[in-house]
Motif scaffolding. Structure first.
Motif, mmCIF file in Angstrom:
data_model
loop_
_atom_site.group_PDB
_atom_site.id
_atom_site.type_symbol
_atom_site.label_atom_id
_atom_site.label_comp_id
_atom_site.label_asym_id
_atom_site.label_seq_id
_atom_site.Cartn_x
_atom_site.Cartn_y
_atom_site.Cartn_z
ATOM 1 N N UNK A 140 129.076 79.458 11.964
ATOM 2 C CA UNK A 140 127.759 79.337 12.225
ATOM 3 C C UNK A 140 127.464 79.366 13.874
ATOM 4 N N UNK A 141 128.156 78.531 14.599
ATOM 5 C CA UNK A 141 127.877 78.499 15.956
ATOM 6 C C UNK A 141 128.543 79.806 16.637
ATOM 7 N N UNK A 142 129.508 80.287 16.194
ATOM 8 C CA UNK A 142 129.895 81.558 16.749
ATOM 9 C C UNK A 142 128.938 82.594 16.442
ATOM 10 N N UNK A 143 128.132 82.791 15.655
ATOM 11 C CA UNK A 143 127.042 83.846 15.284
ATOM 12 C C UNK A 143 125.801 83.520 16.348
ATOM 13 N N UNK A 144 125.829 82.148 16.783
ATOM 14 C CA UNK A 144 124.842 82.245 18.058
ATOM 15 C C UNK A 144 125.392 82.368 19.621
ATOM 16 N N UNK A 145 126.792 82.871 19.430
ATOM 17 C CA UNK A 145 127.448 82.938 20.677
ATOM 18 C C UNK A 145 128.173 81.831 21.332
ATOM 19 N N UNK A 146 128.355 80.963 20.584
ATOM 20 C CA UNK A 146 128.902 79.526 21.160
ATOM 21 C C UNK A 146 130.366 79.546 20.665
ATOM 22 N N UNK A 147 131.212 79.592 21.713
ATOM 23 C CA UNK A 147 132.506 79.783 21.436
ATOM 24 C C UNK A 147 133.073 78.144 20.856
ATOM 25 N N UNK A 148 133.873 78.253 19.970
ATOM 26 C CA UNK A 148 134.350 76.728 19.453
ATOM 27 C C UNK A 148 135.768 76.964 18.627
ATOM 28 N N UNK A 149 136.359 75.978 18.839
ATOM 29 C CA UNK A 149 137.526 75.951 17.863
ATOM 30 C C UNK A 149 137.688 74.686 17.076
ATOM 31 N N UNK A 150 138.328 75.255 15.819
ATOM 32 C CA UNK A 150 138.319 74.381 14.813
ATOM 33 C C UNK A 150 139.917 73.599 14.987
#
Length: 307
Positions: free
Chosen positions: A282-292
């Motif tokens: 969901x966050x990546x779809x907003x252009x937010x880089x994140x790591x699980x």
């Protein structure tokens, strides 16, 4: 129909939880099966399962308890057998990690057991023997722990009474523990039935890496603050919107008591890491880089920002 027959019939009809048996920490400490380390200046003792699992007393007692549970249609996974199966794979993994990063990754032995076997409930068992000449007695304890929330489900404590030293410990414990097991198993099944209806419980920590990107929980994306986007997603993807926001700030948010389904829409088993992957997407779809970076079965962790 007898009470025992009714209980046995209920076990057959309901899907039982998968169990794993491990020695409890008190027993491991008493036997010296611990690994000592230091964290924040404090000594930390962790169970050394590699040594505990080859202890003959533990193996005999584990088998006796597993037989009691099998008689009541509760499946028990063998943590030791799976650990031995995975040893060769781990050697390859460690070699790969060393080649890629120059060092291996430290892991928690208990979390590794859970990830390998994925039990719903862990039975932690322990005992101490009281010797008196040609006879002995043993105090025993069994605690059922939800492997996702780490909460206690049901405890048992008892004593074998005095028996001759020629009677094996596992036999004495099995004979005594049997009398407590119907009520114990009923509690396990009731708890698991609730999980199947209302979802299993996990926690989730979300942190923004301080890398100068300027992203905060207050920053807006598509008209909503990031904190609100995360809150809404967790609400929409928890069973019956059951969760608790433990704490929040400009760079972090913590949630616990999140109820997630046992399986996803395709029937695949769900754990914290798989569930958090949905938030990551969901966050990546907003252009937010994140790591699980989730650890264990019930601990979700998401890092926002580039390292």
């Amino acid at each position: 129909m007898s009470t025992v027959a009714i209980i046995s019939f209920q076990y057959v009809m309901a899907a039982p939880p998968k169990l794993m048996i491990v020695p409890d920490k008190t027993w491991c400490i008493e036997k010296g099966y611990v690994i000592e380390s230091e964290r924040n200046g404090k000594k930390v003792l962790r169970e050394d399962y590699d040594r505990a699992f080859v202890d003959s007393d533990f193996n005999n007692v584990q088998l006796a308890i597993a037989q009691i549970m099998a008689e009541r249609n509760f499946p028990v996974v063998n943590g030791q057998a799976q650990a031995e199966t995975d040893d060769e794979d781990e050697m390859f993994d460690e070699a790969f990690e060393g080649a890629e990063t120059g060092s291996g990754v430290q892991t928690n032995a208990y979390d590794e057991l859970l990830k390998r076997n994925k039990p719903d409930i862990t039975l932690k068992i322990g005992w101490n023997v009281n010797n008196a000449g040609s006879i002995y007695s043993a105090d025993y304890r069994i605690e059922a722990i939800d492997t996702y929330s780490n909460k206690s489900v049901a405890p048992i404590a008892g004593q074998t009474g005095e028996v001759r030293r020629t009677v094996p410990l596992s036999v004495a414990l099995k004979q005594t523990a049997k009398g407590n097991m119907d009520d114990f198993c009923t509690k396990l099944q009731t708890y698991f039935d609730d999980i199947q209806t209302n979802g299993r419980e996990i926690r989730c920590d979300i942190r923004i890496i301080d890398n100068g990107s300027g992203v905060t929980m207050n920053q807006e994306f598509e008209g909503l603050e990031l904190s609100e986007i995360i809150y809404n997603w967790i609400s929409d993807n928890s069973v019956n919107h059951q969760f608790n926001q433990r704490s929040s700030g400009r760079n972090m948010a913590r949630y616990d008591q999140i109820r997630i389904p046992l399986k996803d829409a395709n029937g695949r088993p769900m754990d914290a890491s798989r569930w958090v992957k949905g938030l990551q997407e969901k966050l990546k779809s907003l252009g937010i880089v994140c790591e699980n970076a989730s650890t264990g079965l019930g601990a979700g962790r998401l890092y926002i920002g580039e390292k």
